[in-house]
Design a protein around this motif. Structure first.
Motif, PDB file in Angstrom:
ATOM      1  N   PHE A   1     -20.942   7.272  21.882  1.00  0.00           N
ATOM      2  CA  PHE A   1     -19.576   7.724  21.633  1.00  0.00           C
ATOM      3  C   PHE A   1     -19.183   8.809  22.629  1.00  0.00           C
ATOM      4  O   PHE A   1     -18.077   8.801  23.187  1.00  0.00           O
TER       5      PHE A   1
ATOM      6  N   TRP B   1     -20.632   6.372  14.035  1.00  0.00           N
ATOM      7  CA  TRP B   1     -19.456   5.798  14.684  1.00  0.00           C
ATOM      8  C   TRP B   1     -19.467   4.283  14.579  1.00  0.00           C
ATOM      9  O   TRP B   1     -20.416   3.624  14.984  1.00  0.00           O
TER      10      TRP B   1
ATOM     11  N   TYR C   1     -14.481   3.681  17.728  1.00  0.00           N
ATOM     12  CA  TYR C   1     -14.412   3.534  19.182  1.00  0.00           C
ATOM     13  C   TYR C   1     -12.998   3.157  19.614  1.00  0.00           C
ATOM     14  O   TYR C   1     -12.487   3.657  20.628  1.00  0.00           O
TER      15      TYR C   1
END
Length: 289
Positions: A238, A72, A77
């Motif tokens: 995440f 990620w 995000y």
């Protein structure tokens, strides 16, 4: 890229220093195939004994994290916060309309706008299960937070298995190097009647086993285990963000406040700025108008 640079640095510094000190690679190269067969083969065998097939596949897959880094990134995000904003806003405006999105996310036009998140089954399940529970009046923030915490702890333990498995191999490699070295000494003792120059080479070959076990443990496999663990912990942020936003939603905070709670709980190196996120959310509002 950094992982590759690190590996190159290890080899250049270790063997470069050895050659600069006047060492010769001949004896190492001659003994290397046999020592590697014993040490590496025993390490692989021990790894296979201590793990099932699923864990083996998971560990081999996770080794790529050393070179790829966390899954990620900054944009992911921001996209996650936008996705949660859309879902929470829709759930409050039309509780019935949200059902088609959380019951069949693969067919949802909202989830389709974020394909990378949609591919992650755990992230999608975490979002859908929590929002579905809220729609069924299981909406006590403290109870839901406790359930999510236990779920993520279990996922974290599973995700960290690769790091633990590699570290166990790293811990065993020095001992396996000693095993190979002892076998080399046994071979040397069988040739005790040979001249000193022959015995010297045999002893040197035996010591390659000790060197190789320690080198692989602390120069390669140990750092691999540490890196896989660090990346895995980074990726778990995440899912922690999903929990923070959805729990804030259960506290009936304004939608923008829920998203801001998530933004501030995002790791600093991936956190979108307030203005960046506001622009992204404004674009979503305009597209929905």
């Amino acid at each position: 890229m950094i992982g590759i640079i690190g590996i190159i640095t290890i080899f250049v510094m270790v063997f470069g220093g050895y050659l600069m000190a006047g060492g010769k690679m001949g004896i190492i190269l001659k003994a290397l195939p046999f020592e590697m067969t014993m040490i590496g083969g025993a390490a692989v065998g021990a790894f296979l004994i201590s793990n099932d097939s699923a864990a083996i596949k998971h560990t081999l897959k996770d080794i790529g994290k050393v070179f790829k880094g966390p899954k990620w990134k900054h944009d992911d995000y921001r996209d996650l916060l936008c996705l949660l904003f859309e879902l929470i806003r829709l759930a409050r405006q039309n509780p019935v309309a949200i059902e088609e999105h959380i019951e069949a996310p693969d067919e949802s036009d909202i989830f389709a706008r974020y394909p990378k998140i949609l591919k992650d089954k755990e992230a999608v399940a975490l979002i859908c299960d929590t929002m579905r529970s809220a729609s069924m009046n299981y909406d006590d923030p403290h109870q839901v937070e406790e359930v999510l915490e236990k779920r993520m702890d279990a996922n974290m333990q599973h995700a960290m298995h690769s790091s633990h498995a590699l570290q166990i191999v790293a811990d065993g490699l020095p001992a396996l190097g000693i095993v190979a070295a002892v076998l080399g000494v046994i071979k040397t003792m069988a040739s005790i009647d040979q001249p000193p120059e022959v015995l010297g080479k045999l002893i040197g070959g035996a010591l390659v086993g000790t060197f190789l076990g320690v080198f692989l443990a602390y120069g390669l496999v140990g750092p691999f285990a540490a890196k896989v663990g660090d990346v895995t912990r980074d990726e778990q942020n995440f899912y922690q963000l999903i929990r923070e936003v959805l729990v804030a939603n259960l506290h009936n905070h304004a939608t923008n406040i829920c998203i801001e709670v998530g933004r501030q709980n995002t790791p600093s190196h991936c956190r979108p700025s307030y203005n960046e996120l506001e622009e992204a959310l404004k674009a979503l509002k305009q597209a929905a108008a």
